[in-house]
Design an enzyme around this catalytic site. Structure first.
Site, short mmCIF file in Angstrom:
data_model
loop_
_atom_site.label_atom_id
_atom_site.label_comp_id
_atom_site.label_asym_id
_atom_site.label_seq_id
_atom_site.Cartn_x
_atom_site.Cartn_y
_atom_site.Cartn_z
N ASP A 1 0.88 -1.17 0.00
CA ASP A 1 0.00 0.00 0.00
C ASP A 1 0.92 1.23 0.00
O ASP A 1 1.55 1.55 1.01
CB ASP A 1 -0.89 -0.05 1.25
CG ASP A 1 -1.72 1.22 1.42
OD1 ASP A 1 -1.48 2.20 0.69
OD2 ASP A 1 -2.59 1.23 2.31
N GLN B 1 0.74 6.43 1.11
CA GLN B 1 1.50 7.48 1.81
C GLN B 1 2.96 7.53 1.38
O GLN B 1 3.62 8.54 1.60
CB GLN B 1 1.41 7.28 3.33
CG GLN B 1 0.00 7.39 3.90
CD GLN B 1 -0.58 8.80 3.82
OE1 GLN B 1 0.11 9.77 3.54
NE2 GLN B 1 -1.87 8.91 4.04
N LYS C 1 -3.12 12.21 -3.27
CA LYS C 1 -2.15 12.45 -2.18
C LYS C 1 -0.80 12.90 -2.73
O LYS C 1 0.14 13.14 -1.98
CB LYS C 1 -1.99 11.19 -1.34
CG LYS C 1 -3.24 10.80 -0.56
CD LYS C 1 -2.95 9.71 0.42
CE LYS C 1 -4.17 8.97 0.89
NZ LYS C 1 -5.01 9.71 1.81
N CYS D 1 -8.95 6.18 9.83
CA CYS D 1 -9.22 4.91 9.14
C CYS D 1 -8.20 3.84 9.52
O CYS D 1 -7.82 3.01 8.68
CB CYS D 1 -9.25 5.09 7.61
SG CYS D 1 -10.53 6.19 7.06
N1 C6P Z 1 -5.67 7.87 4.05
C1 C6P Z 1 -5.81 9.71 5.61
O1 C6P Z 1 -6.28 10.78 6.01
P1 C6P Z 1 -7.84 6.36 -0.83
O2 C6P Z 1 -8.90 6.89 0.08
O3 C6P Z 1 -8.27 5.10 -1.53
O4 C6P Z 1 -7.27 7.40 -1.74
O5 C6P Z 1 -6.61 5.96 0.12
C2 C6P Z 1 -6.79 5.01 1.12
C3 C6P Z 1 -5.57 4.86 1.95
C4 C6P Z 1 -4.89 3.66 1.92
N2 C6P Z 1 -3.76 3.47 2.61
C5 C6P Z 1 -3.23 4.44 3.37
C6 C6P Z 1 -1.96 4.18 4.10
C7 C6P Z 1 -3.87 5.68 3.46
O6 C6P Z 1 -3.34 6.64 4.22
C8 C6P Z 1 -5.07 5.89 2.73
C9 C6P Z 1 -5.83 7.19 2.84
C10 C6P Z 1 -6.25 9.18 4.27
O7 C6P Z 1 -5.00 9.07 6.26
C11 C6P Z 1 -7.74 9.22 4.11
S1 C6P Z 1 -8.55 8.12 5.22
#
Ligand code: C6P
Length: 409
Positions: free
Chosen positions: A202, A205, A228, A367
């Site tokens: 993943d 970040q 991001k 999350c």
């Molecule tokens: N974290 C945060 O504020 P999406 O929503 O699919 O673009 O990304 C999901 C996601 C998956 N893995 C990691 C490590 C993340 O940090 C995130 C998204 C944001 O921390 C929104 S919850």
């Protein structure tokens, strides 16, 4: 390495000039949730809609040709950005979440049976947790977790023990969105491969903040989101090794993902189109490509070095405030994310009061509920940084926290 010209960089982001309250300029410390967008990205998407908008892979007119070319150029650009050997290994999705779900549905359902083991970690975002839980419920697959130590690192000894279970997949975040921990991805992947497992990283970040090369890492799947990394929302990427993608069944059915359709059957398209059913987000791919150009023009090494400097300063300053507890490791093993609690106020109240001073942070479980359970805290306040973050903004945060203490103390 030359330090970044932050003043010039900040001018690239129109939103950073915004006054949030009279006389209080925005201090945006929420880039881990989503990064702000430079003019170059906004203009690339605007130009696409004003000049080249059409559906792709279908029309014969010039607009369709241009739109198709822009979309496929974006794919090549993204492939280059993460060091992929072949642009066919880049699948456009809506975000990281969809990219991971794609692997869970397609690879997972084709390859996993009852009793098979998947290794995850205790620091996963729900996006790299729930899709595997859904699969586990459906297929009686067993989930195991690499524990997180008190100082926010993965327990690599426990990982080695888990590998004796002969897992089929090891899926983990390269950088935690709560702890900021940058995990030793290369080593985790090498050990997984030695044990016969494939790997999913993943990169939501990590890809925006540190150099990531899929060939050096030898990772099998990498998921990340455009929003991001200065790109638009609604655009994400799944990288997968050709040999794996070619064997996987399609995820969603519909237009573009087929080579031929009969009334009762279909023949799937080749990769990457096999995984891109329906009209794709072309303007978003164009925006992502412009974001890649923007990040390349600055340099990922320089971006990582800048964030390291800012996070070191932030830790130094915040550690001097009595009652502040910071989660995660020291700056040398951390990206630009600082989650903390303050003994006398709830994280949401902290965020509210900071906002009165124009400072945008996030409060909650981010999350990552199981990770917060691990530390026995319901929520944290999180400040997160990017290319445009400054030491002065960290000073504003510290002053804001002094205000919180004055109100609650
Ligand atoms: N974290 C945060 O504020 P999406 O929503 O699919 O673009 O990304 C999901 C996601 C998956 N893995 C990691 C490590 C993340 O940090 C995130 C998204 C944001 O921390 C929104 S919850």
């Amino acid at each position: 390495m030359n330090p970044l010209d932050i003043e010039a960089i900040r001018k690239d982001f129109p939103i950073l000039q915004r006054e949030i309250h009279p006389g209080k300029q925005l201090v945006y410390l929420d880039s881990a949730a989503t990064a702000q967008k430079p003019t170059r990205v906004i203009e690339a998407m605007d130009r696409y809609y004003r000049w080249s908008n059409a559906n792709i892979h279908r029309g014969v007119h010039v607009l369709a040709e241009e739109a198709t070319m822009l979309y496929e150029d974006a794919r090549r650009n993204v492939a280059g950005f993460i060091g992929a050997r072949d642009a066919r290994e880049i699948i456009f999705t809506r975000n990281t979440t969809e990219a991971i779900n794609l692997v869970a549905y397609s690879w997972g359902r084709a390859n996993l049976q009852a009793g098979d083991v998947i290794i995850l970690t205790e620091m996963e975002h729900h996006s790299n947790l729930v899709p595997w839980q859904m699969l586990a419920q459906e297929r009686q697959v067993r989930l195991e977790f690499i524990p997180v130590t008190d100082d926010g690192l993965l327990d690599m000894e426990e990982y080695q023990k888990l590998l004796m279970l002969a897992p089929k997949l090891v899926a983990f975040t390269q950088m935690s969105n709560v702890l900021g921990t940058i995990n030793p991805a290369g080593e985790i992947i090498r050990l997984a491969h030695d044990a016969g497992a494939i790997t999913l990283v993943d990169g939501a970040q990590s890809v925006p903040h540190i150099p990531v090369n899929v060939v050096d890492l030898d990772v099998d799947f990498l998921a990340f989101s455009a929003h991001k990394m200065c790109g638009p929302m609604g655009s994400g990427v799944l990288y997968g090794k050709t040999a794996l993608l070619e064997k996987m069944p399609p995820f969603l059915g519909g237009g573009d993902m087929i080579r031929k359709v009969m009334l009762r059957s279909y023949a799937p398209n080749s990769i990457p189109h096999k995984f891109e059913a329906g009209t794709p987000a072309v303007a978003e791919a164009v925006g992502l490509s412009a974001a890649v150009d923007y990040l390349n023009s600055i340099g990922m090494d320089a971006i990582a070095a800048h964030e390291h400097e800012i996070v070191s300063y932030a830790l130094e300053q915040l550690n001097q405030i009595p009652g502040v507890r910071i989660l995660g490791p020291d700056a040398d093993r951390k990206g630009g994310v600082v989650s903390f609690t303050l003994d006398i106020a709830h994280p949401h109240d902290v965020a509210q009061i900071l906002y009165r001073h124009g400072i945008a942070v996030r409060a909650g479980h981010h999350c990552a509920m199981p990770l917060h359970d691990r530390y026995q805290i319901p929520a944290t306040t999180r400040a997160s940084f990017y290319i445009y973050s400054t030491r002065e903004e960290v000073d504003h945060l510290v002053q804001g926290l002094e205000q919180v203490k004055a109100i609650f103390g």
